[in-house]
Design an enzyme around this catalytic site. Structure first.
Site, PDB file in Angstrom:
ATOM      1  N   CYS A 278       0.857  -1.238   0.080  1.00 14.19           N
ATOM      2  CA  CYS A 278       0.059  -0.017  -0.018  1.00 14.19           C
ATOM      3  C   CYS A 278       0.849   1.262   0.081  1.00 14.19           C
ATOM      4  O   CYS A 278       1.653   1.451   1.154  1.00 14.19           O
ATOM      5  CB  CYS A 278      -1.148  -0.152   1.237  1.00 14.19           C
ATOM      6  SG  CYS A 278      -1.645   1.468   1.537  1.00 14.19           S
TER       7      CYS A 278
ATOM      8  N   CYS B 224      -0.040   3.938   2.776  1.00 13.39           N
ATOM      9  CA  CYS B 224       0.238   3.573   3.985  1.00 13.39           C
ATOM     10  C   CYS B 224       1.673   4.055   4.240  1.00 13.39           C
ATOM     11  O   CYS B 224       1.963   4.479   5.358  1.00 13.39           O
ATOM     12  CB  CYS B 224       0.193   1.893   3.999  1.00 13.39           C
ATOM     13  SG  CYS B 224      -1.511   1.237   3.878  1.00 13.39           S
TER      14      CYS B 224
END
Length: 314
Positions: A52, A55
């Site tokens: 991700c 993230c």
């Protein structure tokens, strides 16, 4: 941001000794580290994944904000790929984990709030502040500002400046910290530094009432100091000619500069009674500037505002 007038603090991003503030979570410790722990202090759960992209920016920002909260909130980081059974279980309870990053806030064993996607640091701080408020707690910057205001009210301007500076280090988007620091410096007689502080205020905060008030305070203080040395001369002029509005206007500034606020307001109101239109309504406009400088909820402002209203609507 580490303001030169505020002490550098561990919450500016440094690692603290409290290793329980930020932990890695999994299914085995979820109940202990999240649900049970949330009965003592709010807990943020950061659901993330190695693949991700957002993230990678959100997690460091979360860690910084949690450290800045000084132990008032805990962060538990959970890799969804390593904890699929837990994710499925939480999804069954209604927690939306279809995408990451997702951050859930727990308080008293329940989900209190959540957000998805990477937020900027300022919004993360606001999210945490709302969570702390729900828990009956306050952010460190709010505590510093409260202490700074007490110091300023007690005429300890140096201590107030230090505390307001520390609050800015914690959260540079608090307009009351910027304005408070400027007012503290003004009280210390450092107009130039006070103006420099306000010149650094983020654009989006520039029109906040606290910032506008601090600018007005600097302006009226300067005008007052210039007139204060001539107070005796101004009073002599008015004794000789009560319609010398320029002298009365200057005297109002001089009175305000030495803390005689009601006398200053009365002088401007007297100009208005004698000649409302004098100098393009300068007396009323200066009185409004006084209100900004004093603060709109200040008792002196409210008293003078009632006098102004009585005059305008009589």
């Amino acid at each position: 941001m580490d303001h030169p007038l505020g002490p550098k603090t561990a919450s500016s991003g440094q690692t603290t000794a409290d290793d329980t503030m930020i932990v890695e979570g999994n299914q085995a410790n979820f109940m202990k580290d999240v649900v049970d722990a949330s009965r003592e202090r709010p807990v943020l759960v950061d659901f993330w994944a190695t693949w991700c992209g957002p993230c990678k920016t959100l997690t460091p920002a979360l860690e910084k904000a949690v450290r800045a909260a000084g132990g008032r909130v805990k962060l538990v980081k959970i890799d969804i790929d390593q904890n699929k059974a837990l994710v499925q279980q939480l999804a069954g309870l209604g927690l939306p984990l279809q995408s990451v990053p997702t951050v859930a806030a727990f308080w008293q064993g329940q989900i209190a709030d959540l957000f998805q996607g990477a937020l900027p640091e300022s919004e993360i701080r606001r999210f945490i502040e709302a969570l702390l408020k729900l828990a009956g707690l306050s952010a460190p910057s709010a505590d510093l500002i409260a202490d700074a205001r007490k110091a300023l009210d007690a005429n300890d301007s140096a201590q107030a400046a230090e505390l307001f500076g520390a609050a800015l280090n914690e959260d540079p988007e608090r307009p009351e910290a910027w304005a408070g620091l400027a007012r503290a410096l003004l009280a210390l007689g450092d107009d130039a530094q006070a103006e420099a502080i306000l010149a650094d205020v983020p654009t989006k905060l520039a029109d906040h009432a606290d910032i506008v008030g601090a600018r007005a305070a600097i302006a009226v203080a300067r005008e007052g100091r210039e007139a204060a040395s001539a107070r005796n001369t101004l009073e002599t002029k008015l004794a000789a000619d009560p319609n010398d509005h320029e002298a009365r206007y200057a005297l109002a500034n001089a009175l305000n500069s030495v803390g005689e606020r009601q006398a200053a307001a009365d002088a401007l109101l007297e100009i208005m009674r004698r000649d409302r239109s004098w100098n393009d309504d300068a007396a009323r406009l200066q009185l409004l500037k006084f209100f900004e400088a004093w603060g709109f909820d200040d008792p002196d402002t409210m008293t003078a505002r009632r006098k102004l209203s009585a005059f305008l609507f009589s």
